[in-house]
Design an enzyme around this catalytic site. Structure first.
Site, PDB file in Angstrom:
ATOM      1  N   SER A  15      -2.130 -39.815  20.137  1.00 37.44           N
ATOM      2  CA  SER A  15      -3.131 -39.908  19.053  1.00 37.44           C
ATOM      3  C   SER A  15      -3.172 -41.338  18.511  1.00 37.44           C
ATOM      4  CB  SER A  15      -2.769 -38.975  17.904  1.00 37.44           C
ATOM      5  OG  SER A  15      -3.259 -37.691  18.153  1.00 37.44           O
ATOM      6  N   ASN A  54      -1.370 -25.100  25.142  1.00 34.38           N
ATOM      7  CA  ASN A  54      -1.483 -26.512  25.443  1.00 34.38           C
ATOM      8  C   ASN A  54      -0.114 -27.140  25.765  1.00 34.38           C
ATOM      9  OD1 ASN A  54      -2.437 -29.088  25.530  1.00 34.38           O
ATOM     10  ND2 ASN A  54      -2.710 -29.304  23.328  1.00 34.38           N
ATOM     11  N   LYS A  58       8.900 -37.729  12.225  1.00 30.67           N
ATOM     12  CA  LYS A  58       8.590 -37.913  13.659  1.00 30.67           C
ATOM     13  C   LYS A  58       8.009 -39.309  13.900  1.00 30.67           C
ATOM     14  CE  LYS A  58       6.706 -34.223  15.344  1.00 30.67           C
ATOM     15  NZ  LYS A  58       5.677 -33.215  15.696  1.00 30.67           N
ATOM     16  N   LYS A  95      -0.223 -32.887   6.945  1.00 31.04           N
ATOM     17  CA  LYS A  95      -0.588 -31.704   7.728  1.00 31.04           C
ATOM     18  C   LYS A  95      -1.689 -30.960   7.008  1.00 31.04           C
ATOM     19  CE  LYS A  95       0.776 -29.702  11.556  1.00 31.04           C
ATOM     20  NZ  LYS A  95       1.257 -30.419  12.766  1.00 31.04           N
TER      21      LYS A  95
HETATM   22  P1  NAD Z   1      -1.718 -23.138  21.634  1.00 30.65           P
HETATM   23  O1  NAD Z   1      -2.471 -22.371  20.602  1.00 30.65           O
HETATM   24  O2  NAD Z   1      -2.430 -23.868  22.720  1.00 30.65           O
HETATM   25  O3  NAD Z   1      -0.669 -22.157  22.381  1.00 30.65           O
HETATM   26  C1  NAD Z   1       0.208 -21.316  21.697  1.00 30.65           C
HETATM   27  C2  NAD Z   1       0.857 -20.367  22.700  1.00 30.65           C
HETATM   28  O4  NAD Z   1       1.816 -19.557  22.009  1.00 30.65           O
HETATM   29  C3  NAD Z   1      -0.113 -19.401  23.356  1.00 30.65           C
HETATM   30  O5  NAD Z   1       0.281 -19.190  24.696  1.00 30.65           O
HETATM   31  C4  NAD Z   1       0.051 -18.128  22.545  1.00 30.65           C
HETATM   32  O6  NAD Z   1      -0.329 -16.959  23.255  1.00 30.65           O
HETATM   33  C5  NAD Z   1       1.534 -18.184  22.291  1.00 30.65           C
HETATM   34  N1  NAD Z   1       1.958 -17.359  21.160  1.00 30.65           N
HETATM   35  C6  NAD Z   1       1.300 -17.147  20.001  1.00 30.65           C
HETATM   36  N2  NAD Z   1       2.009 -16.298  19.243  1.00 30.65           N
HETATM   37  C7  NAD Z   1       3.127 -15.989  19.931  1.00 30.65           C
HETATM   38  C8  NAD Z   1       4.247 -15.181  19.688  1.00 30.65           C
HETATM   39  N3  NAD Z   1       4.350 -14.496  18.540  1.00 30.65           N
HETATM   40  N4  NAD Z   1       5.211 -15.119  20.630  1.00 30.65           N
HETATM   41  C9  NAD Z   1       5.105 -15.815  21.774  1.00 30.65           C
HETATM   42  N5  NAD Z   1       4.069 -16.608  22.067  1.00 30.65           N
HETATM   43  C10 NAD Z   1       3.097 -16.685  21.163  1.00 30.65           C
HETATM   44  O7  NAD Z   1      -0.772 -24.101  20.787  1.00 30.65           O
HETATM   45  P2  NAD Z   1      -0.100 -25.452  21.287  1.00 30.65           P
HETATM   46  O8  NAD Z   1      -1.006 -26.575  21.009  1.00 30.65           O
HETATM   47  O9  NAD Z   1       0.459 -25.239  22.667  1.00 30.65           O
HETATM   48  O10 NAD Z   1       1.092 -25.569  20.242  1.00 30.65           O
HETATM   49  C11 NAD Z   1       2.281 -24.797  20.388  1.00 30.65           C
HETATM   50  C12 NAD Z   1       3.263 -25.263  19.334  1.00 30.65           C
HETATM   51  O11 NAD Z   1       3.529 -26.660  19.514  1.00 30.65           O
HETATM   52  C13 NAD Z   1       2.786 -25.135  17.890  1.00 30.65           C
HETATM   53  O12 NAD Z   1       3.894 -24.776  17.110  1.00 30.65           O
HETATM   54  C14 NAD Z   1       2.312 -26.522  17.532  1.00 30.65           C
HETATM   55  O13 NAD Z   1       2.421 -26.776  16.150  1.00 30.65           O
HETATM   56  C15 NAD Z   1       3.307 -27.353  18.297  1.00 30.65           C
HETATM   57  N6  NAD Z   1       2.824 -28.702  18.592  1.00 30.65           N
HETATM   58  C16 NAD Z   1       1.663 -28.871  19.284  1.00 30.65           C
HETATM   59  C17 NAD Z   1       1.230 -30.165  19.572  1.00 30.65           C
HETATM   60  C18 NAD Z   1      -0.010 -30.401  20.375  1.00 30.65           C
HETATM   61  O14 NAD Z   1      -0.297 -31.567  20.670  1.00 30.65           O
HETATM   62  N7  NAD Z   1      -0.710 -29.365  20.786  1.00 30.65           N
HETATM   63  C19 NAD Z   1       1.969 -31.266  19.132  1.00 30.65           C
HETATM   64  C20 NAD Z   1       3.167 -31.047  18.432  1.00 30.65           C
HETATM   65  C21 NAD Z   1       3.575 -29.746  18.186  1.00 30.65           C
END
Ligand code: NAD
Length: 462
Positions: free
Chosen positions: A395, A255, A104, A116
């Protein structure tokens, strides 16, 4: 999963082997040797650090919590990647995610390597004091391998700015007198975090979709006229989508998902209707479109969860049906944004997916087998390394701001974020719409190309 990333790295190398513009100085056996070196370097992590964090629970019991920091590659700069707090974390998953971070950062020309972290806990099962201790211990146990010029963690699933603030404070305690602001990103703004970091990933996710279906297609009239492009199956899909109002479904309302959904809802350039959103409990569906701002407010006031009952829907003033959690994946929509977890579309449900465009907000939400099934159907996937890089890009801005102790306005952060993501999209889309491979393949090839050129110049391909 780790094996699949290794496989794609290998496929990118195979494609680059045929491309004589790549490493043109190397011929014959030297060239073969360079590719063998590249395969070995990129398919394995540089370091796997594992520890058991000893924590005294509020009950007085003592537990040892397994934790990882996996550093995949630092060719382009210090290692960089989030720390995931989740009960299903394991070494293979963290290795795979670290590899994705390397690719990435290379793809978006962010001067970091890939790493990670993971802590095997369900954070909801721990008190605030216990979580604070877990964060402190993580930094103590891995303090030798972390630092602003070594390895810079950030939040991931289950962690956020609170945890990064605690961790930076512990890093400062352990290394008095040393620069510490750049040791962690995703911190709170009062502690040197960047404005816009929280929204960055979700905004970037939606931007990739909007850029493809609106900005790029609208501005490429001369290029679209060529015979080779016009018959391209991906282009047919994209043009079909660009011409009509779009129905969207978003899996995950945290998020990433909530910000991407809000961006889509507020966008004036495409006619979007968000008909479904989901979280760990349910899918919410309304064929006339959901009131996304009201859902965002509800979630903020209810510990992150969407409404779980008719009463809560009423309280939030939202009209929706409550369906099962997986329903969001197979709805009759044009676009599916995946922003929850890995491996959500797999061989058993890929055939039922009806969306023509999938945007990967989460990392690796589509398995390798499902990817091939969807690709055969002409579905476009904007892959994770392209779509969800907004977080690491901002970041990087946070790390820069910490070094300079000069802070950018939110407007400036989003302007620079969009510039960077647009630059990457521009470098991939003409080849994608004129070629026969998936956008994931072009993304990986581009990233491996960048890493290889640097490794060659560093004298590492012998
Ligand atoms: P978060 O914890 O804020 O939100 C996760 C969401 O997924 C929540 O709404 C939760 O209820 C839902 N969820 C959990 N288990 C589930 C399931 N089995 N089925 C359906 N929904 C489910 O996490 P986030 O920061 O929004 O990250 C989400 C994804 O994006 C992750 O895979 C993370 O690795 C990836 N990601 C996040 C970022 C970041 O900046 N936050 C950056 C790159 C990638």
């Amino acid at each position: 999963m780790a094996k699949e990333t290794g496989l794609i790295v290998q496929q990118s190398l195979d494609a680059l082997l045929q491309d004589m513009d790549f490493l043109p100085h190397l011929k014959g056996l030297d060239r073969e040797q360079a590719f063998r070196s590249l395969g070995a370097i990129l398919s394995t992590p540089n370091h796997i650090h594992k520890s058991y964090l000893r924590i005294v629970l509020d009950s007085g019991n003592v537990v040892r919590v397994p934790a990882f920091r996996i550093q995949h590659n630092d060719t382009l700069g210090p290692y960089k990647g989030g720390i995931r707090f989740h009960e299903s974390v394991n070494e293979d998953e963290v290795t795979n995610l670290a590899t994705l971070m390397t690719l990435k950062n290379a793809l978006h020309e962010v001067p970091f390597g890939g790493a990670k972290g993971g802590i095997i806990i369900n954070p909801r099962d721990y008190s605030v004091r216990e979580l604070y201790m877990i964060c402190k211990k993580y930094v103590q146990y891995f303090s030798d391998v972390l630092g602003p010029d070594k390895d810079i963690p950030a939040p991931d699933m289950g962690s956020g700015e609170r945890e990064m603030d605690w961790m930076m404070a512990e890093f400062k305690n352990i290394h008095p007198g040393q620069p510490y602001r750049g040791s962690f990103t995703g911190k709170s703004v009062v502690n040197g975090g960047s404005l816009g970091r929280r929204e960055a990933t979700g905004k970037g996710v939606y931007f990739t979709m909007r850029y493809m279906l609106h900005d790029f297609l609208h501005n490429q009239s001369s290029w679209l006229g060529s015979e080779t492009s016009r018959d391209n199956r991906y282009l047919q899909t994209a043009l079909g989508l660009a011409e009509r109002p779009l129905k969207l479904a978003v899996q995950g309302f945290g998020n990433v998902g909530s910000v991407a959904a809000l961006e889509a809802y507020q966008c004036k350039l495409l006619q979007n209707k968000i008909v479904a959103v989901s979280d760990r409990n349910h899918t919410l569906y309304n064929e006339d479109g959901l009131d996304v701002p009201a859902l965002v407010d509800f979630v903020a006031a209810h510990g992150g969860d969407l409404p779980v009952s008719a009463d809560q829907l009423g309280e939030a003033g939202i009209k929706a049906e409550l369906l099962d959690r997986e329903a969001v994946l197979t709805m009759d929509v044009d676009v599916l944004i995946l922003a929850a977890l890995e491996d959500q579309i797999h061989v058993a449900n890929a055939d039922q997916v009806r969306a023509r465009l999938i945007v990967e907000g989460a990392n690796a939400p589509v398995t390798g087998d499902a990817d091939r099934i969807l690709d055969d159907k002409g579905v476009i996937i904007i892959p994770d390394i392209l779509a969800n890089a907004g977080g690491v890009i901002v970041s990087y801005f946070e790390w820069l701001q910490g070094r300079e102790t000069q802070f950018y306005s939110e407007e400036e952060v989003f302007r620079q974020l969009v510039d960077k993501m647009q630059h990457t999209m521009k470098s991939l889309l003409p080849a994608f719409f004129g070629g026969s491979h998936s956008l994931r393949t072009y993304g990986y090839k581009h990233a491996v190309h960048k890493l290889s050129a640097t490794l060659y110049r560093l004298g590492k391909l012998y």
